[in-house]
Enzyme design. Structure first.
Site, PDB file in Angstrom:
ATOM      1  N   ASP A 145       0.845  -1.190   0.000  1.00  0.00           N
ATOM      2  CA  ASP A 145       0.000   0.000   0.000  1.00  0.00           C
ATOM      3  C   ASP A 145       0.882   1.243   0.000  1.00  0.00           C
ATOM      4  O   ASP A 145       2.061   1.196   0.369  1.00  0.00           O
ATOM      5  CB  ASP A 145      -0.951   0.006   1.185  1.00  0.00           C
ATOM      6  CG  ASP A 145      -0.242   0.233   2.513  1.00  0.00           C
ATOM      7  OD1 ASP A 145       0.696  -0.533   2.815  1.00  0.00           O
ATOM      8  OD2 ASP A 145      -0.617   1.174   3.256  1.00  0.00           O
ATOM      9  N   GLU A 176      -0.194  -0.372   5.839  1.00  0.00           N
ATOM     10  CA  GLU A 176       0.829   0.239   6.686  1.00  0.00           C
ATOM     11  C   GLU A 176       0.729   1.753   6.699  1.00  0.00           C
ATOM     12  O   GLU A 176       0.854   2.394   7.740  1.00  0.00           O
ATOM     13  CB  GLU A 176       2.225  -0.197   6.205  1.00  0.00           C
ATOM     14  CG  GLU A 176       3.345   0.137   7.180  1.00  0.00           C
ATOM     15  CD  GLU A 176       3.904   1.540   7.032  1.00  0.00           C
ATOM     16  OE1 GLU A 176       4.583   2.011   7.964  1.00  0.00           O
ATOM     17  OE2 GLU A 176       3.666   2.186   5.984  1.00  0.00           O
TER      18      GLU A 176
END
Length: 448
Positions: free
Chosen positions: A90, A152
């Site tokens: 991500d 994250e």
């Protein structure tokens, strides 16, 4: 090393193609900005890539924050250690696209670097792991677990919860967190400390409502002025962070961070001084740092000739190892309450705290990685801190207290992670991949 270097060097064109494909996924874990399908597609790409790189099994596991964790395994030979290789797929939102010189989600090559959102943080590290694994092929004398996180950057804690709920998936002897990087291009660096976090939102109230600045200005307590005065007490005359009861005298004992390089890395304008009287290394790695992240008050455009009855600010307190984040947050709240002017009403909203982290540097894993990085880069390895926070490190340390946790990666200062025009130096991807492959070889041999 020659075989590993040759294999990875020959594989770099493929790595560039893979990074181009991976950067194209708009994998921001926030459906308000991009559809979830982008993250799902990225997770499936990562799963297929690790299977192709030789992992025996790779699965997608939905976490409690609705992200997908990619978790793969290749079992260890009898008696051999297991290494966990972490990354995340991500990315941060691209922000204002007008500030980018190229499309954020298209990998572009310029001035010897590869540009695109996530090129360094952290899709470049995903590709680095793939390079290392493919270079070794079947020549692996250790077990490998790969973990690529899907949330994250949003900090919603899905993977941390999964580690606690299913620790058997992550059990390992050495954990490589590939989400940091070198102090400079070509300068091998292992990150040994991370700062924690202790944020608050402070609100100041002084009046029942707005009043005319001409009729009441002067004696009427201006909430915005009170907030400004209050915030000014968090820095001394030199610009050092000061919070009553909080130790701000710790020093850094690792690599230096020259002021001129910091100015260039941070983009400090010509003629503007650095804040504080401490060395840069002390200030960013060993001492608390207070940043005002935002202020709620009337904007300049459209503002009226009125005294503000209320104003608030979000404060970011970074906490180094050696200071408890709860103690730091308590001290920050007490300081704000003690220093508010004119007996103004103060309310404090506490955000979740994050603990600082200090890695062990006395184990075989650290020694093997240091040797591998020295061999790959041809120069001595340094240790550095990182001002940011990675809560997962503390969860892993608590869950697997005997495991060594080492932080490294492709993200050096010129990468401008989280900012427009993020980029990665392909030499860093290649050299870190060589170092990781050599490390896996060395650790396997040392255990025979």
């Amino acid at each position: 090393m020659s075989d590993v270097r040759s294999a990875i060097s020959a594989d770099m064109p493929r790595a560039q193609r893979e990074l181009r494909e991976l950067v194209a996924f708009r994998s921001v874990h926030d459906e308000r900005q991009f559809p979830r399908e982008e993250c799902v597609a990225a997770a499936n790409w990562v799963r297929s890539a690790f299977l192709d790189a030789g992992m025996d099994s790779v699965e997608l596991i939905e976490t409690d924050d609705d992200s997908l964790a990619v978790v793969g395994h290749r079992p260890a030979p009898a008696g051999a250690p297991t290494v966990l290789l972490y990354s995340h797929y991500d990315v941060q939102p691209p922000g204002d696209r007008s500030l980018w010189d190229s499309e954020p989600f298209e990998l572009t090559e310029s001035r010897g670097r590869w540009f695109g959102r996530g090129a360094a943080d952290c899709k470049g590290n995903v590709v680095m792991h793939l390079l290392a694994l493919r270079a070794l092929g079947d020549d692996l004398a250790v077990g490998v677990t790969v973990v690529s996180e899907g949330s994250e950057e949003m900090g919603t804690g899905g993977l941390e919860a999964l580690v606690q709920a299913r620790p058997e998936l992550f059990e390992s002897d050495v954990i490589i967190i590939a989400d940091t990087g070198n102090a400079a291009v070509g300068r091998p660096t292992v990150t040994t400390t991370l700062r924690g976090i202790a944020n608050v939102v402070v609100r100041v109230d002084t009046l029942n409502g707005e009043v005319h600045s001409g009729m009441y200005g002067g004696p009427a307590p201006d909430a915005l002025a009170a907030l400004i005065q209050l915030l000014s007490t968090l820095r001394d005359e030199h610009g050092n962070t000061v919070v009553d009861g909080l130790d701000t005298s710790q020093v850094w004992d690792g690599i230096d961070y020259p002021a001129d390089r910091f100015r260039a890395d941070a983009g400090v304008l010509d003629g503007v001084d650095l804040a504080g009287s401490a060395s840069v290394a002390d200030a960013v790695w060993a001492r608390p740092a207070l940043t005002v992240l935002g202020i709620d008050c009337p904007p300049v455009v459209g503002s009226a000739a009125a005294i503000s009855p209320t104003a608030s600010a979000r404060l970011n307190l970074r906490v180094p190892p050696g200071i408890d984040p709860q103690t730091a947050q308590d001290a920050l709240e007490a300081h704000l309450r003690a220093h508010v002017p004119w007996s103004a009403r103060v309310s404090i909203e506490r955000e979740a705290i994050g603990s600082p982290f200090r890695a062990r540097t006395d184990g075989p894993g650290y020694a093997a990685l240091s040797d591998a990085m020295k061999e790959a880069f041809g120069t001595e390895v340094s240790s550095a801190g990182q001002g940011g926070s990675i809560p997962l490190c503390n969860v892993l340390a608590q869950t697997f207290p005997k495991a060594e946790i080492v932080l490294m990666g492709v993200e050096e200062p010129l990468c401008r992670i989280h900012a427009p025009n993020e980029s990665v130096d392909p030499r860093e991807i290649e050299n870190i991949a060589v170092a990781e492959a050599l490390f896996l070889q060395k650790l396997g041999r040392s255990d025979r």
